[in-house]
Design an enzyme around this catalytic site. Structure first.
Site, PDB file in Angstrom:
ATOM      1  CE  LYS A  17     -10.230  -2.285   4.475  1.00 42.22           C
ATOM      2  NZ  LYS A  17      -9.056  -1.623   4.625  1.00 42.22           N
TER       3      LYS A  17
ATOM      4  CB  SER B 239      -3.543  -8.656   6.073  1.00 44.53           C
ATOM      5  OG  SER B 239      -4.337  -8.614   6.885  1.00 44.53           O
TER       6      SER B 239
ATOM      7  CD  GLU C 277      -2.917  -4.651  11.639  1.00 43.48           C
ATOM      8  OE1 GLU C 277      -2.344  -3.407  11.628  1.00 43.48           O
ATOM      9  OE2 GLU C 277      -3.204  -5.254  10.516  1.00 43.48           O
TER      10      GLU C 277
ATOM     11  CB  ILE D  17      -1.028  -0.067   1.011  1.00 42.00           C
ATOM     12  CG1 ILE D  17      -2.151  -1.005   0.960  1.00 42.00           C
ATOM     13  CG2 ILE D  17      -1.580   1.451   1.543  1.00 42.00           C
ATOM     14  CD1 ILE D  17      -3.021  -0.557  -0.183  1.00 42.00           C
TER      15      ILE D  17
ATOM     16  CG  ASN E  50      -7.147  -3.055   7.749  1.00 38.92           C
ATOM     17  OD1 ASN E  50      -7.843  -2.161   7.082  1.00 38.92           O
ATOM     18  ND2 ASN E  50      -6.212  -3.845   7.535  1.00 38.92           N
TER      19      ASN E  50
END
Length: 326
Positions: free
Chosen positions: A204, A273, A285, A11, A102
């Site tokens: 999201k 991810s 994460e 990204i 995120n």
């Protein structure tokens, strides 16, 4: 405009390349073979919208860059507390930090009116370590709707999406947001400035909070989770509980659970991810995705039994994985 991208992975390098193409002075902070490739060949972006190659500056030492107008954070949120050596050499009095993460951000209650104003979430800002490194007043929130991956060192594969929604924690439309948005749009990206980015955060998060831990626990793709009747029901329950927490905090994301599920199923045989990190032996994460919402449920007195159960087993997985890395 001078921009430093800290964490110039898939990204970060994509954003940096787009900003460079728009005429911004861009510096990519990277390391290893990726850095070597960036220095020698630039960033090569492979995209259904058209391939391009640009040559922004790249370094492993932010002191070589000096103060910038914007720091774009492409790091995982669980790296924020330790990011001081990378970020601090890049700051002057007015430097803004665009945090493309995120989950629930450390600045969530900064500038938010109501009885929780200024509240610190231990799960995302343990002991205030993130706020000490990245003061919330510097933060510009960013919700990423683009999908990219590193195909090879220095090569970014853009899969879909160009939207990067940004916004101030205090819901104002600031000059710094408008200027960053303009540069992103000049580089071919969508970058709306939202008056309440928190709704985007929850939209999201509906996918991340459910698909990410389940994918790691089941070693399954998003499509596989959707096709399995019981895991689809599980995802639905997690999304419903997440929306209840959001509502208790004054956010009402305008999206239905069925629409969110349908969108996830269309992604197909995609590994989240979190599953990719598990397969690569990296820390997961999960704090900003799952632990944070359980903490918010405690704060608001919301009943979230499904989230608590998945959090328990996913946290155990993360702990056992982390032990094996030592």
């Amino acid at each position: 405009m001078k921009v430093a991208v800290v964490g110039a992975g898939a990204i970060g390098a994509f954003v940096g390349a787009s900003l460079h193409r728009a005429g911004a002075e861009v510096h990519l902070i990277a390391r290893g073979p990726h850095l070597s490739a960036l220095r020698e060949h630039g960033v090569r972006v492979l995209s259904p919208r058209g391939d391009f190659t640009v040559h922004p500056r790249a370094t492993s030492d932010p002191a070589d860059v000096g103060p910038v107008d914007y720091v774009f954070l492409g790091l995982k949120a669980n790296s924020y507390a330790a990011s001081g050596p990378l970020v601090h050499p890049l700051l002057h009095e007015r430097t803004a930090v665009v945090a493309a993460q995120n989950g629930i951000p450390w600045w969530y209650f900064h500038g938010l009116p109501g009885r929780h104003t200024g509240h610190r979430l231990e799960s995302v800002d343990p002991g205030g370590a993130v706020s000490a490194t990245l003061p919330p007043e510097r933060a510009i929130g960013c919700v990423v709707y683009a999908a990219t991956e590193i195909e090879a060192p220095g090569v970014v594969r853009h899969l879909e999406g160009t939207r990067f929604s940004i916004g101030e924690p205090d819901r104002t439309v600031s000059r710094r947001c408008l200027e960053f948005s303009e540069a992103m749009r000049a580089g071919g990206l969508k970058c709306p400035v939202e008056t309440d980015l928190r709704d985007d955060i929850w939209i999201k998060l509906l996918g991340n909070i459910s698909f990410n831990p389940i994918s790691a626990l089941a070693r399954a793709t998003m499509a596989e989770i959707c096709r399995h009747p019981d895991t689809r029901t599980l995802v639905t329950a997690m999304m419903r509980e997440t929306l209840e927490v959001a509502a208790c905090l004054g956010s009402t994301p305008r999206i239905s659970i069925e629409r969110r599920l349908a969108g996830a199923e269309r992604v197909g045989e995609h590994k989240t991810s979190t599953l990719q990190d598990l397969e690569r032996g990296r820390p997961l994460e999960l704090d900003v995705l799952l632990a944070a919402v359980v903490e918010l449920a405690d704060l608001t007195g919301t009943d979230v039994p499904t989230l608590r159960a998945i959090h328990a087993v996913a946290d155990l997985l993360n702990r056992t994985t982390s032990r094996s890395l030592k």
